[in-house]
Design a protein around this motif. Sequence first.
Motif, PDB file in Angstrom:
ATOM      1  N   UNK A 280       5.353   6.383  -0.367  1.00  0.00           N
ATOM      2  CA  UNK A 280       4.130   7.175  -0.204  1.00  0.00           C
ATOM      3  C   UNK A 280       3.085   6.734  -1.228  1.00  0.00           C
ATOM      4  N   UNK A 281       1.841   6.616  -0.788  1.00  0.00           N
ATOM      5  CA  UNK A 281       0.771   6.091  -1.640  1.00  0.00           C
ATOM      6  C   UNK A 281      -0.343   7.120  -1.800  1.00  0.00           C
ATOM      7  N   UNK A 282      -0.610   7.511  -3.031  1.00  0.00           N
ATOM      8  CA  UNK A 282      -1.698   8.447  -3.335  1.00  0.00           C
ATOM      9  C   UNK A 282      -2.991   7.649  -3.452  1.00  0.00           C
ATOM     10  N   UNK A 283      -3.774   7.621  -2.373  1.00  0.00           N
ATOM     11  CA  UNK A 283      -4.983   6.786  -2.314  1.00  0.00           C
ATOM     12  C   UNK A 283      -6.273   7.595  -2.265  1.00  0.00           C
ATOM     13  N   UNK A 284      -6.202   8.907  -2.448  1.00  0.00           N
ATOM     14  CA  UNK A 284      -7.404   9.731  -2.412  1.00  0.00           C
ATOM     15  C   UNK A 284      -8.369   9.403  -3.540  1.00  0.00           C
ATOM     16  N   UNK A 285      -9.589   9.965  -3.462  1.00  0.00           N
ATOM     17  CA  UNK A 285     -10.611   9.673  -4.475  1.00  0.00           C
ATOM     18  C   UNK A 285     -10.154  10.026  -5.880  1.00  0.00           C
ATOM     19  N   UNK A 295      -3.064   5.781 -11.238  1.00  0.00           N
ATOM     20  CA  UNK A 295      -1.698   5.464 -11.640  1.00  0.00           C
ATOM     21  C   UNK A 295      -1.018   4.466 -10.707  1.00  0.00           C
ATOM     22  N   UNK A 296      -1.772   3.802  -9.822  1.00  0.00           N
ATOM     23  CA  UNK A 296      -1.169   2.755  -9.021  1.00  0.00           C
ATOM     24  C   UNK A 296      -0.602   3.173  -7.685  1.00  0.00           C
ATOM     25  N   UNK A 297      -0.858   4.401  -7.254  1.00  0.00           N
ATOM     26  CA  UNK A 297      -0.553   4.895  -5.903  1.00  0.00           C
ATOM     27  C   UNK A 297       0.922   5.184  -5.659  1.00  0.00           C
ATOM     28  N   UNK A 298       1.834   4.297  -6.039  1.00  0.00           N
ATOM     29  CA  UNK A 298       3.260   4.485  -5.759  1.00  0.00           C
ATOM     30  C   UNK A 298       3.928   5.353  -6.831  1.00  0.00           C
ATOM     31  N   UNK A 299       5.044   5.975  -6.448  1.00  0.00           N
ATOM     32  CA  UNK A 299       5.762   6.846  -7.378  1.00  0.00           C
ATOM     33  C   UNK A 299       6.238   6.067  -8.601  1.00  0.00           C
ATOM     34  N   UNK A 300       6.751   4.845  -8.409  1.00  0.00           N
ATOM     35  CA  UNK A 300       7.221   4.040  -9.540  1.00  0.00           C
ATOM     36  C   UNK A 300       6.074   3.735 -10.495  1.00  0.00           C
ATOM     37  N   UNK A 301       4.924   3.376  -9.957  1.00  0.00           N
ATOM     38  CA  UNK A 301       3.766   3.097 -10.814  1.00  0.00           C
ATOM     39  C   UNK A 301       3.316   4.351 -11.558  1.00  0.00           C
ATOM     40  N   UNK A 302       3.431   5.522 -10.914  1.00  0.00           N
ATOM     41  CA  UNK A 302       3.113   6.783 -11.595  1.00  0.00           C
ATOM     42  C   UNK A 302       4.021   6.964 -12.813  1.00  0.00           C
ATOM     43  N   UNK A 325       2.388  -3.529  -4.252  1.00  0.00           N
ATOM     44  CA  UNK A 325       1.030  -3.620  -4.800  1.00  0.00           C
ATOM     45  C   UNK A 325       0.123  -2.571  -4.160  1.00  0.00           C
ATOM     46  N   UNK A 326      -0.749  -1.997  -4.968  1.00  0.00           N
ATOM     47  CA  UNK A 326      -1.631  -0.951  -4.474  1.00  0.00           C
ATOM     48  C   UNK A 326      -2.857  -1.559  -3.791  1.00  0.00           C
ATOM     49  N   UNK A 327      -3.867  -0.744  -3.550  1.00  0.00           N
ATOM     50  CA  UNK A 327      -5.057  -1.194  -2.822  1.00  0.00           C
ATOM     51  C   UNK A 327      -5.799  -2.306  -3.546  1.00  0.00           C
ATOM     52  N   UNK A 329      -4.122  -4.582  -5.346  1.00  0.00           N
ATOM     53  CA  UNK A 329      -3.143  -5.633  -5.567  1.00  0.00           C
ATOM     54  C   UNK A 329      -2.366  -5.500  -6.857  1.00  0.00           C
ATOM     55  N   UNK A 330      -2.541  -4.395  -7.573  1.00  0.00           N
ATOM     56  CA  UNK A 330      -1.862  -4.219  -8.854  1.00  0.00           C
ATOM     57  C   UNK A 330      -0.447  -3.700  -8.660  1.00  0.00           C
ATOM     58  N   UNK A 331       0.503  -4.323  -9.359  1.00  0.00           N
ATOM     59  CA  UNK A 331       1.880  -3.847  -9.366  1.00  0.00           C
ATOM     60  C   UNK A 331       2.069  -2.854 -10.503  1.00  0.00           C
ATOM     61  N   UNK A 332       3.289  -2.370 -10.641  1.00  0.00           N
ATOM     62  CA  UNK A 332       3.551  -1.430 -11.736  1.00  0.00           C
ATOM     63  C   UNK A 332       3.384  -2.104 -13.102  1.00  0.00           C
ATOM     64  N   UNK A 333       3.539  -3.443 -13.169  1.00  0.00           N
ATOM     65  CA  UNK A 333       3.324  -4.133 -14.443  1.00  0.00           C
ATOM     66  C   UNK A 333       1.839  -4.170 -14.795  1.00  0.00           C
ATOM     67  N   UNK A 334       0.979  -4.350 -13.817  1.00  0.00           N
ATOM     68  CA  UNK A 334      -0.462  -4.269 -14.085  1.00  0.00           C
ATOM     69  C   UNK A 334      -0.833  -2.875 -14.583  1.00  0.00           C
ATOM     70  N   UNK A 335      -0.196  -1.850 -14.004  1.00  0.00           N
ATOM     71  CA  UNK A 335      -0.469  -0.479 -14.469  1.00  0.00           C
ATOM     72  C   UNK A 335       0.056  -0.259 -15.880  1.00  0.00           C
ATOM     73  N   UNK A 336       1.179  -0.896 -16.230  1.00  0.00           N
ATOM     74  CA  UNK A 336       1.673  -0.810 -17.611  1.00  0.00           C
ATOM     75  C   UNK A 336       0.662  -1.415 -18.577  1.00  0.00           C
TER      76      UNK A 336
END
Length: 451
Positions: A280-285, A295-302, A325-327, A329-336
């Motif tokens: 599930x991807x949280x893509x809202x504003x 936080x990167x949309x995905x639960x792991x990235x959160x 990758x989110x919208x 293109x960032x993975x959880x490492x980019x979010x880190x």
Amino acid sequence: TDVPDALAQSHDAINAAKVRDARRLARKAARARVRRIFALYIVSALCALICAARALARLEHAYAAGSFAFKSILAREVVGKVAKASKTAAAKPWLGTTNLDAARAFKTIKALVLANSTCFIEAMSAIVATVVASALSRALERAEEALQRIGAGNRDVELQTTHANTAGGIWSALKRGDESAVGALTIESDGKCLRERGPVGETPLHLMLLYGGGLNIGDSAQLRSAKMIGERWPDTVNDVYVGDEYFGESCLHIAIVNKNRALVELLLKATPDTPGLLAARATGRFFTRGQPCYYGEYALSFAVSTGQGDLVEILLECGADATARDSHGNTCLHLAVIHNQPEMFVLVCERWLKRAVKKEDAGEEISLEDIVNADGLSPMLFAARSGYEDMFNFQLGRLCVTEWSYGPVTCQRMPLLDIDTKQREGRSALEHIVERGHMNLLCLPLIQELL
């Protein structure tokens, strides 16, 4: 070994002093340039005003003392230009919605000129003032609209609370924390009331988790009700927000942000579709890039963005994809990198490698640190281009390979791939640093050694 170390330290200190002096001189020169440009701007503006005033004075004098022919030619010219300006004002939306005022001003100008009025300059000022006022009015309206859009999230929160207080039914019951009423209403409707949607696209289960927050499940009436619903109607666990502001946010996202490990484990156990919940991807504003909760949309990235190592391990064990990758293109490492989470960076890489070894396909597994985003940047290049000093220095250290050590002396080898060479498509880290002017990154010890 002490003598070479002392010489190296002295050399580094001299270089650092030279860099500081160069930066100080550059700042001084930049300030002097700004002062010169500002002075030229003031002088130019004054000269323009003087020339305009003299031209207007000559024009008014010529009109007052001129012949009838001159006045007639001037009248036709002025009327034509004013008509063109009025049509432009009516055609351009940024000039506002007061086109009627512009038309009236045009008629006034036409009457004054055709009547050989000597107040021609004042009339021209009137129409200019009208058009400028219209433009400013429209600009103010657009600014207010922008502010309203920015504040939409706060109003959405208020809408949720107001709806829970006034809607009645299961909404009021969960707001009050009335477990018996929640249970009776859900059983009576055979779970249909759980599919109702609030003003921002939320379900009753979402609000139960929001009101429960990070409390223990046993200490919150809302979370106890949520547990009952998850066990009896597990399909509701995977429901997400459908409103624009929080679109895609799931119950798992809420539990992670509230740092509620027990609730995360409960949701993962209750859901009939674990891969779907993890994807599930949280893509809202509210979750877009540039917002505090990007936080990167995905639960792991959160979990990575909020620095929760225990939840990262749980999610990876349940099958979360660290390469997703989110919208942007960032993975959880980019979010880190964005949220300065070096411990999460290491944890994800280590756990991902262990999972690859368990599957006995480590040779085919993608290297997480080589995955690029939509801009073609790996986590290393992303840190360099964005100026994240701590995370860039951290990743430089991860690249170093220890050749040998002898007491306090260590010999390390630093591969130059992606740092100062271009063995792949795109630019190197040093090019990004210089282009963006991140001088602080050039002062890092390893980069100083390289330079």
